[in-house]
Structures are given as structure tokens and as C-alpha cells.
Design an enzyme around this catalytic site. Structure first.
Site, mmCIF file in Angstrom:
data_model
loop_
_atom_site.group_PDB
_atom_site.id
_atom_site.type_symbol
_atom_site.label_atom_id
_atom_site.label_comp_id
_atom_site.label_asym_id
_atom_site.label_seq_id
_atom_site.Cartn_x
_atom_site.Cartn_y
_atom_site.Cartn_z
ATOM 1 N N TYR A 51 -8.397 9.254 3.831
ATOM 2 C CA TYR A 51 -7.252 9.896 4.192
ATOM 3 C C TYR A 51 -7.475 11.364 3.723
ATOM 4 O O TYR A 51 -7.760 11.881 3.052
ATOM 5 C CB TYR A 51 -6.561 9.049 2.863
ATOM 6 C CG TYR A 51 -6.321 7.606 2.780
ATOM 7 C CD1 TYR A 51 -6.501 7.003 3.922
ATOM 8 C CD2 TYR A 51 -5.736 7.053 1.738
ATOM 9 C CE1 TYR A 51 -6.329 5.706 3.980
ATOM 10 C CE2 TYR A 51 -5.562 5.713 1.848
ATOM 11 C CZ TYR A 51 -5.802 4.894 2.630
ATOM 12 O OH TYR A 51 -5.599 3.572 2.933
ATOM 13 N N GLY A 198 1.666 -2.319 3.466
ATOM 14 C CA GLY A 198 2.935 -2.565 4.554
ATOM 15 C C GLY A 198 3.774 -3.335 4.165
ATOM 16 O O GLY A 198 4.349 -3.975 4.875
ATOM 17 N N PRO A 199 4.279 -3.592 2.826
ATOM 18 C CA PRO A 199 5.056 -4.547 2.506
ATOM 19 C C PRO A 199 6.540 -4.482 3.018
ATOM 20 O O PRO A 199 7.168 -5.530 3.188
ATOM 21 C CB PRO A 199 5.133 -4.732 1.047
ATOM 22 C CG PRO A 199 4.720 -3.269 0.503
ATOM 23 C CD PRO A 199 3.761 -2.971 1.767
ATOM 24 N N ALA A 201 6.895 -3.287 6.248
ATOM 25 C CA ALA A 201 6.928 -3.534 7.529
ATOM 26 C C ALA A 201 7.436 -1.972 8.267
ATOM 27 O O ALA A 201 8.288 -2.051 9.250
ATOM 28 C CB ALA A 201 7.553 -4.739 8.263
ATOM 29 N N LYS A 202 6.617 -1.129 8.075
ATOM 30 C CA LYS A 202 6.801 0.288 8.670
ATOM 31 C C LYS A 202 8.381 0.616 8.171
ATOM 32 O O LYS A 202 8.933 1.607 8.944
ATOM 33 C CB LYS A 202 6.688 0.181 10.040
ATOM 34 C CG LYS A 202 5.406 0.038 10.674
ATOM 35 C CD LYS A 202 5.004 -0.113 12.035
ATOM 36 C CE LYS A 202 3.869 0.020 12.600
ATOM 37 N NZ LYS A 202 3.459 -0.126 13.895
ATOM 38 N N GLY A 203 8.854 0.239 7.176
ATOM 39 C CA GLY A 203 9.968 0.666 6.833
ATOM 40 C C GLY A 203 11.276 -0.185 7.201
ATOM 41 O O GLY A 203 12.668 0.016 7.111
ATOM 42 N N LEU A 205 12.090 -3.417 6.812
ATOM 43 C CA LEU A 205 12.499 -4.210 5.715
ATOM 44 C C LEU A 205 13.193 -3.134 4.558
ATOM 45 O O LEU A 205 13.460 -3.980 3.577
ATOM 46 C CB LEU A 205 11.739 -5.225 5.367
ATOM 47 C CG LEU A 205 11.132 -5.972 6.607
ATOM 48 C CD1 LEU A 205 9.843 -7.172 5.930
ATOM 49 C CD2 LEU A 205 12.044 -7.042 7.160
#
Length: 306
Positions: A51, A198-199, A201-203, A205
């Protein structure tokens, strides 16, 4: 903040935790986000040597000075790079892992890493050599536990069979339900914990998810068409209430399976962090709502990434 045991290890991680990749390079801002997360009860911080080519580890290391004993610190290895230069190459060799841990320890300003993870991997890797490197580091006291960060079912199975991994980090959310078909029960049966990245989903949800989906899913998402994503994210917002935000619902869905240890979300601002922290005050997820989500989404399976 509730904590869950990470697989068979002695590590207990907060149910929601901070993925540090999105913090950026503003040290003061990043430190403020990390401190707020820790004050809220989050104890697991997840970073990686790749990163920002080591900068993220340095920022995390600076931010946790004086609080190291309160933190479960995770980082990753396997990508060979030179700071200041673009690009990297995959290298899961024992030599690289043993050199990488020393570099990470220096950047993180610590003398041990709680969870050291292989940052990827394929079925063609020298898996036995990789495992031997992690076991050596554990014996030397430089790491407490090790795991892998992978979505490849065949790779995960090999590590389950041949190693003592404590955890697997993988992408998992209500739109990406691929782990449910092949992986979650396997890991639960073998007492290996799951860290879900990623809970949200790229925002899509999140509490601003329908708007996010219009830009993030223009060409669809996984096996969903744009129209399907629009329909799901619109319905997702209907679950928002005073008792539970859409963001909290996304985190609750991920944490439903017994294999799950923590939902690892990213935050590039204090506002995003606070939105994820609404999980702490959310009404419990009912089996009825969980079932409705499964009906609304699709149980897709792994195709390309094996």
C-alpha cells in the site's frame, strides 16, 4: 465492541475493523481516523507493505505509537517492489518473505506482527516453501500468527490442507456471495477465521449506495447487470431506519456466518468511519431479513479466479 476469536489462534479481533489502504498519505488525517477507530473499540488494523509502496505501513506505525499493546496489527507480504518506483512483481519465496517481514517491522516501528498474511497467490506457487517461511517467523517470535489474503478456492484449499493458517482474508459482501458456496463452511469446519474485505461492495451497500452504484456499476458488477444492481441498491436503501443504517446492514450480513471474525472496511474520511460505526448501535439482524437479502441477491460462484 464485541470481539471474535480469529480461527484457532489466541487473537481476538473486533467484529468490525479498519482496513488502512484507503487512508491516503496525509499523516495527520490518517492518524485522526485511526485514533477515532481505536477509541470506538476497533482493535484490528489491516495494512500491507504494497500500500503506497510502504508509506501506509509507516503512517500506521506512527499513528499507533503508545497504543501498540491494545492493537491486533495485520500486514501482508508477497509483492516485490522498490520504494519510489512504480510496479511490483509477485514473489512468495522464503527469501522474500523473510526480508519483507524485517522491512515491515521497521516501517511499522514494532518488533512483532500479530497477523502476517500472504498477499495473493496462485496454485503454481511454491506453497510448501511459503508455509515454511511463515512457520520460521512464528518460531522466531517476529509474527504471532499467519494467514493468506486470497479469493482463489483452490489456493485456499491447499493452505487448509498443508498449513496452520489462522485466517483467510477475502472479498465478501451481500453482492459478492461467492465465498458462501465453496469456502466459508470449509474454513469454519477447520477452525480458520475469515476477514471480509469490501463488505460494502465499493460503497454500493452503504447508506449512499444507490448513488454510488450509478458510477461504480456502469458496466455491471460481477455477474449482475447494471439494471440488476440498480434494483438491488434501491431496495437496499429501503432497509434503512432509525434502528439500522444500510451500511450497518451490510456489515451484519457479512458477519452472519460462524466462520467470520471481522468485517474489514476502508475509510478515507472521518465521515466514512462514523457511518461504519453505526453498526455498533444497530438492531440485531433477524433471520427474516437475512433471508430476504439472500432472495434479493444471487449466490454466484467463482469462475475466473480458481
Amino acid at each position: 465492541m464485541n470481539k471474535r476469536q480469529l480461527g484457532h489462534s489466541e487473537l481476538f479481533v473486533s467484529e468490525i475493523s479498519l482496513g488502512c489502504m484507503s487512508l491516503g498519505t496525509d499523516r495527520d488525517k490518517a492518524k485522526y481516523i485511526i485514533e477515532r477507530a481505536l477509541d470506538a473499540g476497533i482493535n484490528y488494523l489491516d495494512t500491507a507493505d504494497l500500500y503506497d509502496f510502504g508509506t501506509n505501513e509507516k503512517i500506521v506505525g506512527e499513528a499507533i505509537k503508545g497504543r501498540r499493546e491494545d492493537i491486533i496489527l495485520g500486514t501482508k507480504v508477497g509483492n516485490n517492489f522498490t520504494p519510489g518506483q512504480e510496479g511490483w512483481t509477485w514473489d512468495p519465496s522464503k527469501k522474500h518473505i523473510k526480508r519483507g517481514v524485517k522491512d515491515s517491522l521497521q516501517r511499522l516501528s514494532t518488533d512483532y506482527i500479530d497477523l502476517y498474511q500472504l498477499h495473493g497467490g496462485t496454485i503454481d506457487d511454491p506453497i510448501e516453501e511459503t508455509i515454511e517461511a511463515f512457520e520460521d517467523l512464528k518460531q522466531e517470535g517476529l509474527i504471532r500468527e499467519y494467514g493468506i489474503s486470497s479469493i482463489r478456492p483452490n489456493v485456499i484449499r491447499r493452505f487448509v490442507e498443508k498449513s496452520n493458517i489462522a485466517s483467510v482474508m477475502m472479498q465478501y459482501n451481500a453482492l459478492d456471495r461467492r465465498p458462501e458456496e465453496e469456502i466459508l463452511d470449509l474454513l469454519s469446519d477447520n477452525n480458520i477465521g475469515v476477514l471480509a474485505r469490501g463488505p460494502l461492495a465499493k460503497g454500493m451497500l452503504s447508506s449512499n449506495g444507490h448513488k454510488k452504484s450509478q458510477e461504480k456499476a456502469q458496466n455491471g458488477f460481477l455477474e449482475y447487470s447494471y439494471e440488476e444492481i440498480q434494483s438491488i441498491t434501491r431496495k437496499w436503501q429501503d432497509y434503512g431506519s432509525e434502528d439500522r443504517t444500510p451500511t450497518a446492514l451490510a456489515l451484519q450480513y457479512v458477519l452472519h456466518h460462524p466462520a467470520m471474525a471481522s468485517a474489514v472496511f476502508g475509510a478515507s474520511s472521518l465521515e466514512q468511519l462514523e457511518e461504519n460505526l453505526t453498526y455498533l448501535k444497530a438492531a440485531p439482524l433477524t433471520e427474516q431479513i437475512f433471508g430476504e437479502i439472500q432472495t434479493m441477491t444471487s449466490p454466484i460462484t467463482y469462475q475466473k479466479h480458481r
